[in-house]
Design a protein around this motif. Structure first.
Motif, PDB file in Angstrom:
ATOM      1  N   THR A 154      65.849  31.498  99.410  1.00 39.50           N
ATOM      2  CA  THR A 154      67.020  32.384  99.880  1.00 39.50           C
ATOM      3  C   THR A 154      67.152  32.446 101.372  1.00 39.50           C
ATOM      4  O   THR A 154      68.414  32.291 101.929  1.00 39.50           O
ATOM      5  N   GLU A 155      66.151  32.576 102.172  1.00 42.05           N
ATOM      6  CA  GLU A 155      66.074  32.186 103.529  1.00 42.05           C
ATOM      7  C   GLU A 155      66.634  31.103 104.093  1.00 42.05           C
ATOM      8  O   GLU A 155      67.372  30.938 105.046  1.00 42.05           O
ATOM      9  N   GLU A 156      66.154  29.913 103.504  1.00 40.01           N
ATOM     10  CA  GLU A 156      66.542  28.814 103.709  1.00 40.01           C
ATOM     11  C   GLU A 156      68.265  28.596 103.525  1.00 40.01           C
ATOM     12  O   GLU A 156      68.735  28.053 104.256  1.00 40.01           O
ATOM     13  N   THR A 157      68.564  28.859 102.293  1.00 45.41           N
ATOM     14  CA  THR A 157      70.076  28.799 102.059  1.00 45.41           C
ATOM     15  C   THR A 157      70.821  29.926 102.986  1.00 45.41           C
ATOM     16  O   THR A 157      72.008  29.220 103.445  1.00 45.41           O
ATOM     17  N   ARG A 158      70.341  30.885 103.369  1.00 42.51           N
ATOM     18  CA  ARG A 158      71.107  31.827 104.415  1.00 42.51           C
ATOM     19  C   ARG A 158      71.088  30.953 105.988  1.00 42.51           C
ATOM     20  O   ARG A 158      72.457  30.902 106.692  1.00 42.51           O
ATOM     21  N   LEU A 159      70.095  30.430 106.199  1.00 38.19           N
ATOM     22  CA  LEU A 159      69.940  29.833 107.380  1.00 38.19           C
ATOM     23  C   LEU A 159      70.859  28.532 107.428  1.00 38.19           C
ATOM     24  O   LEU A 159      71.339  28.262 108.554  1.00 38.19           O
ATOM     25  N   VAL A 160      70.972  27.847 106.309  1.00 40.29           N
ATOM     26  CA  VAL A 160      71.907  26.673 106.301  1.00 40.29           C
ATOM     27  C   VAL A 160      73.303  27.007 106.257  1.00 40.29           C
ATOM     28  O   VAL A 160      73.903  26.546 107.023  1.00 40.29           O
ATOM     29  N   ALA A 161      73.418  28.238 105.690  1.00 43.64           N
ATOM     30  CA  ALA A 161      74.900  28.717 105.670  1.00 43.64           C
ATOM     31  C   ALA A 161      75.098  29.289 107.254  1.00 43.64           C
ATOM     32  O   ALA A 161      76.392  28.745 107.794  1.00 43.64           O
ATOM     33  N   VAL A 162      74.351  29.863 107.906  1.00 39.50           N
ATOM     34  CA  VAL A 162      74.589  30.409 109.094  1.00 39.50           C
ATOM     35  C   VAL A 162      74.450  29.223 110.176  1.00 39.50           C
ATOM     36  O   VAL A 162      75.553  29.079 111.174  1.00 39.50           O
ATOM     37  N   THR A 163      73.970  27.957 110.006  1.00 39.50           N
ATOM     38  CA  THR A 163      73.806  26.962 110.821  1.00 39.50           C
ATOM     39  C   THR A 163      75.188  26.311 110.473  1.00 39.50           C
ATOM     40  O   THR A 163      75.871  25.918 111.444  1.00 39.50           O
ATOM     41  N   GLN A 164      75.665  26.106 109.470  1.00 34.70           N
ATOM     42  CA  GLN A 164      77.098  25.411 109.097  1.00 34.70           C
ATOM     43  C   GLN A 164      78.161  26.295 109.762  1.00 34.70           C
ATOM     44  O   GLN A 164      79.136  25.842 110.153  1.00 34.70           O
ATOM     45  N   ALA A 165      78.103  27.589 109.645  1.00 35.89           N
ATOM     46  CA  ALA A 165      79.249  28.408 110.034  1.00 35.89           C
ATOM     47  C   ALA A 165      78.988  28.407 111.540  1.00 35.89           C
ATOM     48  O   ALA A 165      80.252  28.089 112.177  1.00 35.89           O
ATOM     49  N   GLY A 166      78.079  28.173 112.436  1.00 32.74           N
ATOM     50  CA  GLY A 166      77.923  28.035 113.683  1.00 32.74           C
ATOM     51  C   GLY A 166      78.443  26.813 114.222  1.00 32.74           C
ATOM     52  O   GLY A 166      79.150  26.853 115.262  1.00 32.74           O
ATOM     53  N   ALA A 167      78.364  25.631 113.274  1.00 35.46           N
ATOM     54  CA  ALA A 167      78.687  24.438 113.719  1.00 35.46           C
ATOM     55  C   ALA A 167      80.320  24.329 113.708  1.00 35.46           C
ATOM     56  O   ALA A 167      80.978  23.902 114.612  1.00 35.46           O
ATOM     57  N   ARG A 168      80.593  25.116 112.641  1.00 36.96           N
ATOM     58  CA  ARG A 168      82.220  25.034 112.635  1.00 36.96           C
ATOM     59  C   ARG A 168      82.774  25.819 113.659  1.00 36.96           C
ATOM     60  O   ARG A 168      83.877  25.442 114.330  1.00 36.96           O
ATOM     61  N   VAL A 169      82.081  27.002 114.177  1.00 37.21           N
ATOM     62  CA  VAL A 169      82.692  27.775 115.083  1.00 37.21           C
ATOM     63  C   VAL A 169      82.690  26.937 116.413  1.00 37.21           C
ATOM     64  O   VAL A 169      83.743  26.885 117.217  1.00 37.21           O
ATOM     65  N   ALA A 170      81.734  26.161 116.620  1.00 40.58           N
ATOM     66  CA  ALA A 170      81.352  25.393 117.746  1.00 40.58           C
ATOM     67  C   ALA A 170      82.470  24.297 117.793  1.00 40.58           C
ATOM     68  O   ALA A 170      83.298  23.883 119.132  1.00 40.58           O
ATOM     69  N   ARG A 171      82.781  23.597 116.692  1.00 43.99           N
ATOM     70  CA  ARG A 171      83.644  22.568 116.701  1.00 43.99           C
ATOM     71  C   ARG A 171      85.051  23.295 116.954  1.00 43.99           C
ATOM     72  O   ARG A 171      85.979  22.600 117.848  1.00 43.99           O
ATOM     73  N   THR A 172      85.506  24.256 116.350  1.00 39.87           N
ATOM     74  CA  THR A 172      86.658  25.026 116.509  1.00 39.87           C
ATOM     75  C   THR A 172      86.921  25.480 118.171  1.00 39.87           C
ATOM     76  O   THR A 172      87.948  25.138 118.680  1.00 39.87           O
ATOM     77  N   GLN A 173      85.940  25.819 118.515  1.00 35.18           N
ATOM     78  CA  GLN A 173      85.780  26.338 120.112  1.00 35.18           C
ATOM     79  C   GLN A 173      85.975  25.060 120.923  1.00 35.18           C
ATOM     80  O   GLN A 173      87.053  25.039 121.846  1.00 35.18           O
ATOM     81  N   ALA A 174      85.351  23.921 120.721  1.00 40.35           N
ATOM     82  CA  ALA A 174      85.627  22.877 121.418  1.00 40.35           C
ATOM     83  C   ALA A 174      87.036  22.185 121.283  1.00 40.35           C
ATOM     84  O   ALA A 174      87.377  21.814 122.312  1.00 40.35           O
ATOM     85  N   ARG A 175      87.499  22.373 120.176  1.00 42.52           N
ATOM     86  CA  ARG A 175      89.150  21.811 119.945  1.00 42.52           C
ATOM     87  C   ARG A 175      89.857  22.576 120.932  1.00 42.52           C
ATOM     88  O   ARG A 175      90.904  22.151 121.383  1.00 42.52           O
ATOM     89  N   THR A 176      89.687  24.071 120.578  1.00 44.07           N
ATOM     90  CA  THR A 176      90.484  24.825 121.319  1.00 44.07           C
ATOM     91  C   THR A 176      90.603  24.645 122.840  1.00 44.07           C
ATOM     92  O   THR A 176      91.446  24.836 123.460  1.00 44.07           O
ATOM     93  N   ALA A 177      89.199  24.452 123.297  1.00 44.57           N
ATOM     94  CA  ALA A 177      88.962  24.265 124.713  1.00 44.57           C
ATOM     95  C   ALA A 177      89.634  22.948 125.113  1.00 44.57           C
ATOM     96  O   ALA A 177      90.649  22.775 126.255  1.00 44.57           O
ATOM     97  N   LYS A 178      89.685  21.811 124.382  1.00 47.67           N
ATOM     98  CA  LYS A 178      90.425  20.666 124.620  1.00 47.67           C
ATOM     99  C   LYS A 178      91.919  20.949 124.872  1.00 47.67           C
ATOM    100  O   LYS A 178      92.708  20.361 125.769  1.00 47.67           O
ATOM    101  N   THR A 179      92.435  21.908 123.927  1.00 42.28           N
ATOM    102  CA  THR A 179      93.841  22.161 123.707  1.00 42.28           C
ATOM    103  C   THR A 179      94.247  22.827 124.959  1.00 42.28           C
ATOM    104  O   THR A 179      95.395  22.493 125.715  1.00 42.28           O
TER     105      THR A 179
END
Length: 298
Positions: A154-179
């Motif tokens: 369960t902890e591994e699944t949660r960490l994977v989900a948090v990591t993926q969500a953080g990666a999505r947020v980082a990609r969105t922030q990078a695209r927003t910063a470029k725009t």
């Protein structure tokens, strides 16, 4: 389980006694009459058997006497010594007699093992209880291992989900910063262009003749914190609000309108909501008109 330890000891003791008796009769029979040799052999076996019986009686009572044990070992060693002495004087059959000379000592050792087993033996109920306790401990350990594995998954699944969500947020922030960077670059280009000011002035000169505006687009940079507003004083009561509105309204003649009253009210530093201020002004105006004004208003 008791028979597995006592039967070998009984059998080896019986064989040792028979061998000791036979060896004594054959060895001493040549020197003394055979009844005398038989009595000597029976004496050795009888003393050994009597000592063994006494030891077993003490063991059954949970007692132990070192002297009795020592006497029993002495009889066993005597029987062994007789067998060894006969083997050494038997001529060509020395090896055969030496092969059985250890049986009395082995019989005593087996009785010692049986005594140790009796001291540690448990009843079937106790053994069942021990088996139940061990099974319960194994079950609890298995459940604990399964729980730990589930929690780890369960902890591994949660960490994977948090990591993926953080990666999505980082990609969105990078695209927003470029725009934003491209947008601010466009604004900076428009602001620093030579024809931008002339074009904007041409558009606004017809609206504001004689005024040359200065066009400056916003600059993307660090912002400065705005000072917090001072905390307003306590709210005015309806009566105090009516008094202030009446005083401001009649500060000049003719009486001021609502807009002028509200502007002077706020310029004086007073605070009240628009709804309360308008209601107070209506009450003061209605009081000035008197009953006739109220009838017309109704």
């Amino acid at each position: 389980m008791r028979a597995k330890t006592v039967l070998p000891a009984v059998a080896m003791t019986a064989v040792s006694m028979v061998l000791a008796l036979a060896v004594v009769v054959m060895w001493l029979g040549a020197a003394v009459p055979w009844p005398v040799a038989l009595v000597v052999g029976l004496g050795i076996d009888g003393g050994w058997l009597a000592t063994l019986a006494y030891e077993r009686r003490l063991a059954a009572q949970g007692d132990h006497r070192r002297a009795v044990t020592a006497v029993g070992w002495c009889f066993g060693l005597i029987a062994t010594g007789v067998l060894v002495a006969h083997a050494l004087t038997a001529g060509g059959a020395v090896a055969a007699w030496l092969a059985v000379a250890w049986l009395p000592v082995a019989a005593k050792a087996l009785w010692l093992v049986h005594g140790l087993w009796e001291q540690t033996a448990l009843t079937p109920a106790a053994l069942d209880a021990i088996r139940g306790i061990r099974q319960e401990a194994r079950d609890e350990a298995a459940v604990a291992r399964a729980r730990l594995r589930a929690e780890a998954a369960t902890e591994e699944t949660r960490l994977v989900a948090v990591t993926q969500a953080g990666a999505r947020v980082a990609r969105t922030q990078a695209r927003t910063a470029k725009t934003l960077a491209r947008a601010w670059a466009t604004l900076e280009t428009a602001r620093s262009g030579e024809d931008t000011g002339r074009a904007l002035t041409c558009v606004t000169s017809r609206v504001t003749p004689g005024v040359t505006p200065r066009w400056e687009l916003p600059v993307w940079g660090p912002s400065e914190a705005v000072a917090a507003l001072e905390t307003a004083g306590p709210a005015l009561t309806d009566a105090a609000l009516d008094g202030l509105v009446d005083e401001i309204r009649h500060s000049q003649s003719p009486a001021l309108s609502y807009r002028e009253t509200a502007a002077r009210f706020r310029a004086a530093g007073h605070s009240a909501s628009e709804v309360r201020l308008r209601a107070a002004w209506k009450r003061v105006a209605a009081a000035d008109r008197g009953p006739l004004g109220r009838e017309e208003q109704s």
